[in-house]
Write a protein that holds these residues in place. Structure first.
Motif, PDB file in Angstrom:
ATOM      1  N   SER A  98      22.083  17.729  23.271  1.00  0.00           N
ATOM      2  CA  SER A  98      22.028  17.145  24.606  1.00  0.00           C
ATOM      3  C   SER A  98      20.790  17.561  25.385  1.00  0.00           C
ATOM      4  N   SER A  99      19.840  16.636  25.469  1.00  0.00           N
ATOM      5  CA  SER A  99      18.645  16.886  26.274  1.00  0.00           C
ATOM      6  C   SER A  99      19.001  16.933  27.760  1.00  0.00           C
ATOM      7  N   THR A 100      20.048  16.197  28.159  1.00  0.00           N
ATOM      8  CA  THR A 100      20.477  16.197  29.563  1.00  0.00           C
ATOM      9  C   THR A 100      20.899  17.587  30.011  1.00  0.00           C
ATOM     10  N   GLY A 101      21.685  18.261  29.179  1.00  0.00           N
ATOM     11  CA  GLY A 101      22.133  19.607  29.511  1.00  0.00           C
ATOM     12  C   GLY A 101      20.969  20.570  29.680  1.00  0.00           C
ATOM     13  N   HIS A 102      19.968  20.440  28.839  1.00  0.00           N
ATOM     14  CA  HIS A 102      18.812  21.324  28.923  1.00  0.00           C
ATOM     15  C   HIS A 102      17.955  21.020  30.156  1.00  0.00           C
ATOM     16  N   LEU A 160      29.263  18.341  26.470  1.00  0.00           N
ATOM     17  CA  LEU A 160      28.765  19.366  25.545  1.00  0.00           C
ATOM     18  C   LEU A 160      29.884  19.935  24.680  1.00  0.00           C
ATOM     19  N   VAL A 161      31.022  20.260  25.305  1.00  0.00           N
ATOM     20  CA  VAL A 161      32.121  20.894  24.571  1.00  0.00           C
ATOM     21  C   VAL A 161      32.799  19.904  23.633  1.00  0.00           C
ATOM     22  N   VAL A 162      33.144  18.729  24.131  1.00  0.00           N
ATOM     23  CA  VAL A 162      33.812  17.731  23.285  1.00  0.00           C
ATOM     24  C   VAL A 162      32.885  17.314  22.146  1.00  0.00           C
ATOM     25  N   GLY A 216      25.493  14.560  28.254  1.00  0.00           N
ATOM     26  CA  GLY A 216      25.885  15.840  27.678  1.00  0.00           C
ATOM     27  C   GLY A 216      26.484  15.705  26.295  1.00  0.00           C
ATOM     28  N   PHE A 217      26.927  14.498  25.936  1.00  0.00           N
ATOM     29  CA  PHE A 217      27.548  14.304  24.631  1.00  0.00           C
ATOM     30  C   PHE A 217      26.507  14.314  23.526  1.00  0.00           C
ATOM     31  N   SER A 218      25.342  13.771  23.818  1.00  0.00           N
ATOM     32  CA  SER A 218      24.217  13.688  22.890  1.00  0.00           C
ATOM     33  C   SER A 218      24.329  12.480  21.975  1.00  0.00           C
ATOM     34  N   ARG A 219      23.373  11.552  22.137  1.00  0.00           N
ATOM     35  CA  ARG A 219      23.356  10.365  21.286  1.00  0.00           C
ATOM     36  C   ARG A 219      23.141  10.767  19.833  1.00  0.00           C
ATOM     37  N   SER A 220      22.209  11.685  19.597  1.00  0.00           N
ATOM     38  CA  SER A 220      21.959  12.122  18.221  1.00  0.00           C
ATOM     39  C   SER A 220      23.180  12.808  17.628  1.00  0.00           C
ATOM     40  N   ILE A 255      18.356  19.727   7.691  1.00  0.00           N
ATOM     41  CA  ILE A 255      19.691  19.317   8.135  1.00  0.00           C
ATOM     42  C   ILE A 255      20.721  19.295   7.008  1.00  0.00           C
ATOM     43  N   ASN A 256      20.334  18.924   5.785  1.00  0.00           N
ATOM     44  CA  ASN A 256      21.299  18.927   4.682  1.00  0.00           C
ATOM     45  C   ASN A 256      21.746  20.349   4.326  1.00  0.00           C
ATOM     46  N   LYS A 257      20.924  21.342   4.658  1.00  0.00           N
ATOM     47  CA  LYS A 257      21.257  22.733   4.343  1.00  0.00           C
ATOM     48  C   LYS A 257      22.063  23.387   5.450  1.00  0.00           C
ATOM     49  N   ILE A 258      21.620  23.228   6.696  1.00  0.00           N
ATOM     50  CA  ILE A 258      22.283  23.938   7.800  1.00  0.00           C
ATOM     51  C   ILE A 258      23.462  23.160   8.375  1.00  0.00           C
ATOM     52  N   LYS A 259      23.454  21.843   8.181  1.00  0.00           N
ATOM     53  CA  LYS A 259      24.513  20.952   8.686  1.00  0.00           C
ATOM     54  C   LYS A 259      24.638  21.068  10.205  1.00  0.00           C
ATOM     55  N   LEU A 260      25.822  20.810  10.752  1.00  0.00           N
ATOM     56  CA  LEU A 260      25.963  20.664  12.199  1.00  0.00           C
ATOM     57  C   LEU A 260      26.607  21.856  12.917  1.00  0.00           C
ATOM     58  N   MET A 261      27.212  22.764  12.165  1.00  0.00           N
ATOM     59  CA  MET A 261      27.937  23.864  12.789  1.00  0.00           C
ATOM     60  C   MET A 261      27.066  24.721  13.723  1.00  0.00           C
ATOM     61  N   PRO A 262      25.827  25.087  13.344  1.00  0.00           N
ATOM     62  CA  PRO A 262      25.015  25.891  14.263  1.00  0.00           C
ATOM     63  C   PRO A 262      24.769  25.204  15.600  1.00  0.00           C
ATOM     64  N   PHE A 263      24.615  23.896  15.567  1.00  0.00           N
ATOM     65  CA  PHE A 263      24.390  23.151  16.802  1.00  0.00           C
ATOM     66  C   PHE A 263      25.666  23.104  17.653  1.00  0.00           C
ATOM     67  N   ALA A 264      26.828  23.040  16.984  1.00  0.00           N
ATOM     68  CA  ALA A 264      28.093  23.047  17.714  1.00  0.00           C
ATOM     69  C   ALA A 264      28.282  24.359  18.467  1.00  0.00           C
ATOM     70  N   ILE A 265      28.009  25.464  17.795  1.00  0.00           N
ATOM     71  CA  ILE A 265      28.129  26.785  18.432  1.00  0.00           C
ATOM     72  C   ILE A 265      27.168  26.889  19.606  1.00  0.00           C
ATOM     73  N   TYR A 266      25.929  26.429  19.407  1.00  0.00           N
ATOM     74  CA  TYR A 266      24.933  26.476  20.470  1.00  0.00           C
ATOM     75  C   TYR A 266      25.375  25.658  21.677  1.00  0.00           C
ATOM     76  N   ARG A 267      25.967  24.484  21.437  1.00  0.00           N
ATOM     77  CA  ARG A 267      26.423  23.622  22.537  1.00  0.00           C
ATOM     78  C   ARG A 267      27.499  24.307  23.369  1.00  0.00           C
ATOM     79  N   ILE A 268      28.421  24.974  22.709  1.00  0.00           N
ATOM     80  CA  ILE A 268      29.489  25.665  23.434  1.00  0.00           C
ATOM     81  C   ILE A 268      28.912  26.793  24.285  1.00  0.00           C
ATOM     82  N   ILE A 269      27.946  27.530  23.730  1.00  0.00           N
ATOM     83  CA  ILE A 269      27.272  28.588  24.499  1.00  0.00           C
ATOM     84  C   ILE A 269      26.535  27.987  25.696  1.00  0.00           C
ATOM     85  N   LEU A 270      25.830  26.866  25.469  1.00  0.00           N
ATOM     86  CA  LEU A 270      25.094  26.198  26.542  1.00  0.00           C
ATOM     87  C   LEU A 270      26.039  25.730  27.645  1.00  0.00           C
TER      88      LEU A 270
END
Length: 275
Positions: A25-29, A128-130, A173-177, A251-266
């Motif tokens: 989410s660029s909006t959140g930043h 961000l959370v959802v 906040g949801f993020s199109r990407s 992205i194929n290696k790290i997948k989406l979990m790190p971004f999910a954790i970061y979003r919750i922290i943000l």
């Protein structure tokens, strides 16, 4: 034009370039960096600051066009010496259009409602959370046998399905990407294929939205503001170019979990700062 205004333009361009295509989410930043720290609206006027954010988005769009230039040349039928038969088996323009239709229609129908009711700190936190939970679900429930390893293998059904998920990205906040990559993964695409398709679809969507906004605000392109716009545009372009290439390799290696954790922290940071 003083040096601080150019620094602000550079930093906001950096934030835009690094977050526009990340599932965070660029909006959140922008809320944290601009509204809390930099206050670009106080440097000029609110209309100029809002127009600036459209201009730097164009820098990010240009970065996508550069990274996928061969793909866009093929999609538009501009590739020299390549017949229609030779192009079979590659991602086609009708599939991209199928992915654009749901969010395009939804955006037109609910644009006023979104602008009036969904642009607030509270709604961004919810998004961000959802959205973070959607990323976690995508990684957890990705089909074990992938239907689509490469973007050229995407079906019309998958393209339209990703387009439906893209509608979630209209919520600030949801993020199109984030919504489209997660949707593609749940529909049996690899993380890389879903990311490629997401970035390709971003160009017409963002060009359309940015173009309309620029036409409405063309009068704010004054000589005084031109250096501010130029530095922000270049900064967004350079950092988006770096991020996109880096992201697609990993992205194929790290997948989406790190971004999910970061979003919750943000979301937590925004909550404690603003609420």
């Amino acid at each position: 034009m003083n040096i601080w205004e150019l620094i602000v333009a550079f930093i906001l361009g950096l934030v835009e370039g690094l977050t526009e295509f990340a599932p965070v989410s660029s909006t959140g930043h922008m809320i944290i960096v601009d509204d809390l720290l930099l206050h670009s609206k106080q440097l000029f006027t609110e209309p100029v600051a809002n127009t600036f954010k459209v201009v730097i988005q164009l820098g990010s769009i240009l970065a996508v066009v550069i990274v996928f230039k061969d793909r866009f040349i093929n999609l538009l039928g501009l590739e020299k010496g390549v017949s229609i038969a030779d192009s079979k088996g590659r991602l086609s323009l009708p599939k991209v259009i199928a992915g654009l239709i749901p969010a395009g229609v939804t955006g037109i129908l609910f644009e006023d409602y979104i602008d009036e009711h969904l642009f607030s700190v509270e709604t961004v936190i919810i998004g961000l959370v959802v959205g973070a939970f959607l990323l976690i679900i995508a990684d957890r429930f990705q089909p074990k046998i992938l239907k689509t390893e490469d973007v050229d293998q995407i079906s019309y059904k998958q393209a339209f399905g990703v387009g439906l998920f893209q509608c979630l990205g209209l919520w600030p906040g949801f993020s199109r990407s984030g919504s489209t990559i997660a949707g593609g993964v749940l529909l049996g695409m690899s993380h890389r294929a879903a990311s490629d398709f997401t970035f390709i679809m971003a160009v017409p969507i963002m060009l359309g939205a940015s173009g309309i906004s620029l036409l409405k605000n063309w009068q704010y392109f004054t000589i005084d503001a031109l250096p501010f716009f130029t530095v922000g545009f270049i900064s967004a372009f350079v950092f988006a170019l770096i991020f996109i290439r880096f992201f697609l390799k990993l992205i194929n290696k790290i997948k989406l979990m790190p971004f999910a954790i970061y979003r919750i922290i943000l979301a937590g940071v925004i909550y404690f700062i603003f609420l």
